[in-house]
Design a protein around this motif. Sequence first.
Motif, PDB file in Angstrom:
ATOM      1  N   ARG A  66       1.541  -0.129   5.290  1.00 59.57           N
ATOM      2  CA  ARG A  66       1.421  -0.792   3.988  1.00 59.57           C
ATOM      3  C   ARG A  66       1.573   0.195   2.832  1.00 59.57           C
ATOM      4  O   ARG A  66       2.153  -0.138   1.805  1.00 59.57           O
ATOM      5  CB  ARG A  66       0.069  -1.493   3.870  1.00 59.57           C
ATOM      6  N   PHE A  67       1.045   1.400   2.974  1.00 57.91           N
ATOM      7  CA  PHE A  67       1.087   2.424   1.938  1.00 57.91           C
ATOM      8  C   PHE A  67       2.048   3.530   2.361  1.00 57.91           C
ATOM      9  O   PHE A  67       2.148   3.859   3.535  1.00 57.91           O
ATOM     10  CB  PHE A  67      -0.284   3.046   1.709  1.00 57.91           C
ATOM     11  N   THR A  68       2.710   4.114   1.378  1.00 57.23           N
ATOM     12  CA  THR A  68       3.600   5.239   1.635  1.00 57.23           C
ATOM     13  C   THR A  68       3.407   6.308   0.570  1.00 57.23           C
ATOM     14  O   THR A  68       3.532   6.032  -0.631  1.00 57.23           O
ATOM     15  CB  THR A  68       5.071   4.801   1.639  1.00 57.23           C
ATOM     16  N   ILE A  69       3.119   7.516   1.028  1.00 58.70           N
ATOM     17  CA  ILE A  69       2.983   8.639   0.103  1.00 58.70           C
ATOM     18  C   ILE A  69       4.322   9.354  -0.012  1.00 58.70           C
ATOM     19  O   ILE A  69       5.076   9.455   0.956  1.00 58.70           O
ATOM     20  CB  ILE A  69       1.880   9.615   0.571  1.00 58.70           C
ATOM     21  N   SER A  70       4.619   9.839  -1.203  1.00 60.93           N
ATOM     22  CA  SER A  70       5.843  10.602  -1.416  1.00 60.93           C
ATOM     23  C   SER A  70       5.625  11.541  -2.601  1.00 60.93           C
ATOM     24  O   SER A  70       4.623  11.432  -3.313  1.00 60.93           O
ATOM     25  CB  SER A  70       7.042   9.677  -1.684  1.00 60.93           C
ATOM     26  N   ARG A  71       6.564  12.444  -2.788  1.00 57.26           N
ATOM     27  CA  ARG A  71       6.448  13.359  -3.921  1.00 57.26           C
ATOM     28  C   ARG A  71       7.820  13.725  -4.424  1.00 57.26           C
ATOM     29  O   ARG A  71       8.806  13.731  -3.670  1.00 57.26           O
ATOM     30  CB  ARG A  71       5.663  14.609  -3.530  1.00 57.26           C
ATOM     31  N   ASP A  72       7.893  14.037  -5.702  1.00 60.20           N
ATOM     32  CA  ASP A  72       9.102  14.531  -6.340  1.00 60.20           C
ATOM     33  C   ASP A  72       8.766  15.922  -6.858  1.00 60.20           C
ATOM     34  O   ASP A  72       8.083  16.066  -7.882  1.00 60.20           O
ATOM     35  CB  ASP A  72       9.520  13.598  -7.473  1.00 60.20           C
ATOM     36  N   ARG A  73       9.205  16.930  -6.151  1.00 60.45           N
ATOM     37  CA  ARG A  73       8.826  18.287  -6.524  1.00 60.45           C
ATOM     38  C   ARG A  73       9.467  18.700  -7.840  1.00 60.45           C
ATOM     39  O   ARG A  73       8.896  19.481  -8.592  1.00 60.45           O
ATOM     40  CB  ARG A  73       9.201  19.259  -5.409  1.00 60.45           C
ATOM     41  N   ALA A  74      10.649  18.201  -8.113  1.00 61.84           N
ATOM     42  CA  ALA A  74      11.314  18.533  -9.376  1.00 61.84           C
ATOM     43  C   ALA A  74      10.501  18.029 -10.559  1.00 61.84           C
ATOM     44  O   ALA A  74      10.455  18.679 -11.615  1.00 61.84           O
ATOM     45  CB  ALA A  74      12.721  17.944  -9.400  1.00 61.84           C
ATOM     46  N   LYS A  75       9.876  16.866 -10.399  1.00 58.68           N
ATOM     47  CA  LYS A  75       9.039  16.290 -11.454  1.00 58.68           C
ATOM     48  C   LYS A  75       7.570  16.667 -11.286  1.00 58.68           C
ATOM     49  O   LYS A  75       6.746  16.318 -12.134  1.00 58.68           O
ATOM     50  CB  LYS A  75       9.179  14.767 -11.467  1.00 58.68           C
ATOM     51  N   ASN A  76       7.265  17.361 -10.192  1.00 57.45           N
ATOM     52  CA  ASN A  76       5.877  17.743  -9.907  1.00 57.45           C
ATOM     53  C   ASN A  76       4.961  16.527  -9.943  1.00 57.45           C
ATOM     54  O   ASN A  76       3.873  16.565 -10.547  1.00 57.45           O
ATOM     55  CB  ASN A  76       5.400  18.799 -10.899  1.00 57.45           C
ATOM     56  N   THR A  77       5.400  15.465  -9.301  1.00 53.04           N
ATOM     57  CA  THR A  77       4.660  14.208  -9.318  1.00 53.04           C
ATOM     58  C   THR A  77       4.490  13.678  -7.908  1.00 53.04           C
ATOM     59  O   THR A  77       5.403  13.751  -7.090  1.00 53.04           O
ATOM     60  CB  THR A  77       5.392  13.162 -10.187  1.00 53.04           C
ATOM     61  N   LEU A  78       3.296  13.178  -7.650  1.00 53.05           N
ATOM     62  CA  LEU A  78       2.929  12.575  -6.373  1.00 53.05           C
ATOM     63  C   LEU A  78       2.874  11.056  -6.554  1.00 53.05           C
ATOM     64  O   LEU A  78       2.472  10.580  -7.627  1.00 53.05           O
ATOM     65  CB  LEU A  78       1.560  13.100  -5.937  1.00 53.05           C
ATOM     66  N   TYR A  79       3.264  10.320  -5.524  1.00 55.15           N
ATOM     67  CA  TYR A  79       3.267   8.857  -5.601  1.00 55.15           C
ATOM     68  C   TYR A  79       2.529   8.248  -4.410  1.00 55.15           C
ATOM     69  O   TYR A  79       2.417   8.862  -3.344  1.00 55.15           O
ATOM     70  CB  TYR A  79       4.701   8.312  -5.608  1.00 55.15           C
ATOM     71  N   LEU A  80       2.041   7.040  -4.604  1.00 56.06           N
ATOM     72  CA  LEU A  80       1.504   6.231  -3.510  1.00 56.06           C
ATOM     73  C   LEU A  80       1.989   4.807  -3.729  1.00 56.06           C
ATOM     74  O   LEU A  80       1.523   4.128  -4.651  1.00 56.06           O
ATOM     75  CB  LEU A  80      -0.024   6.280  -3.460  1.00 56.06           C
ATOM     76  N   GLN A  81       2.947   4.387  -2.909  1.00 54.41           N
ATOM     77  CA  GLN A  81       3.417   3.012  -2.958  1.00 54.41           C
ATOM     78  C   GLN A  81       2.506   2.159  -2.088  1.00 54.41           C
ATOM     79  O   GLN A  81       2.357   2.436  -0.897  1.00 54.41           O
ATOM     80  CB  GLN A  81       4.863   2.917  -2.462  1.00 54.41           C
TER      81      GLN A  81
END
Length: 123
Positions: A66-81
């Motif tokens: 149900r949940f997916t973690i990801s990150r954008d290192r270029a933007k230095n941002t972490l996400y949780l869908q």
Amino acid sequence: VQLQASGGGLVQAGGSLRLSCANSRRTSSNNGMGWFRQAPGKEREFVASINWNGGDTNHAESVKGRFTISRDRAKNTLYLQMNSLKPEDTAVYYCAAARGAWAPTTARDYTYWGQGTQVTVSS
């Protein structure tokens, strides 16, 4: 390290939200990151973690699929869908930066914490 979580809100059961965590320290892009949550009257619990380059992730059994973690290192941002949300997902969600490059699942392995963002799922 300053971590700023956002994206929380009120959603009906079955709905989706995407949490973001902006990291103001670029050097921390080399660290693992994680999401934890704490519901009223309960202890903080692990939700998901990701290693420094996104190649390794861990998700709690309660959120797998149900949940997916990801990150954008270029933007230095972490996400949780977060999809297919349930009322039991209601909690304050915290992002955290790990002391190393791996993806730890225990709070003691994290050194920096954001301020939290409220997620409320109505039935």
